[in-house]
Design an enzyme around this catalytic site. Structure first.
Site: not given
Length: 295
Positions: A98, A155, A258
């Site tokens: 995200d 992911h 980050s």
């Protein structure tokens, strides 16, 4: 190449103040503070952070400060099953996180776009390896920034077999938008972990870039990669230890937030036409497609 661009004076002054700071010392201190399990401390910190950054917990497995043993567990919280569906298209590339798109496009003359007027070297980003750099020369890249309110696990954008992991030591400048616009070669200066995979027909790299207050970066196959920071590039070869990951599998996480950079070879992928800098993306969202080699 980009035309000369000068960021606003206040942005440059804010970034200038970061240079003399002990980046790693501050990050280690934050790391200890976020793992302190005193209930009053961690519950107050979690609730204050949720209010300050308007964190949406509707999709999280746990939703109350008391559910997490410490702040870091809240920050790296897991999502409920089914909240991030993957694309049905077998050629699709999924967003690994995200976040917000910082930049994307072609790697031109061995350079990636950091921001308007700012570029940085692919070879420096990958730890200085000329042979590895050649694999991705004139390829494509996508950079996604994770804000404090975002989900902070990383992911797989597509299926791949792990080949190699590289830890590149460096500074820990903030990766907030104003520093990305003002600190030259930021992503090639900050500490980072480069994970190299063999995809369906082409290799690709997932680069996790550290930042101020990122107490550690870890991967599912290695655990904590940093700290310790060290001063030399370290590499791990996995050719003799086959590790296949599917699209959407968790591959790592930031213990504090980050940036993630995806890198592909020339002619391997095409980014979604509607995708551009400033766009919000969600884990599993289609951000591009393989151009060949998908059965």
């Amino acid at each position: 190449m980009d035309q000369l661009h000068t960021p606003p004076l206040m942005e440059r002054l804010k970034s200038l103040a970061l240079y003399p700071l002990p980046h790693h010392g501050i990050s280690r201190l934050v790391g200890h503070a976020t793992r302190w399990r005193n209930p009053l401390w961690k519950n107050t910190l979690i609730r204050t952070f949720i209010r300050a950054y308007d964190v949406n917990l509707d999709e999280a497995e746990d939703r109350d400060a008391a559910d997490w043993p410490d702040f870091n567990s809240f920050f790296t919280r897991s999502l409920r099953d089914g909240t991030r569906p993957l694309p049905d298209d077998p050629t699709a590339l999924a967003s690994p996180v995200d976040g917000t798109v910082s930049a994307l496009g072609r790697i031109e003359a061995g350079q990636l776009i950091q921001a308007k007027g700012q570029r940085f070297s692919l070879q420096a980003l990958l730890g200085g390896d000329p042979a590895l750099t050649e694999r991705f020369r004139d390829g494509s890249f996508l950079t996604v920034y994770l804000s404090p309110r975002d989900y902070h696990r990383v992911h797989m954008p597509g299926a791949g077999r792990l080949e190699r992991m590289i830890h590149v030591p460096g500074r820990l400048f903030s990766v907030a938008p104003h520093t990305v616009r003002t600190v030259p070669r930021l992503f090639a200066r900050n500490e980072r972990v480069v994970s190299l995979f063999q995809g369906p027909s082409e290799p690709f790299a997932v680069i996790m870039v550290g930042a101020m207050c990122v107490a550690s970066i870890e991967t599912v196959w290695h655990g904590v990669v940093t700290p310790p920071a060290g001063r030399r590039v370290r590499a791990w070869d996995y050719h003799d230890d086959s590790r296949d990951l599917r699209q959407g599998d968790e591959m790592g996480r930031f213990n504090m937030g980050s940036t993630v950079i995806l890198v592909y070879p020339r002619g391997a992928v095409r980014w979604a036409e509607a995708l551009g800098p400033g766009d919000t993306v969600r884990l599993g969202q289609k951000v591009g497609a393989w151009l060949q080699g998908i059965e």
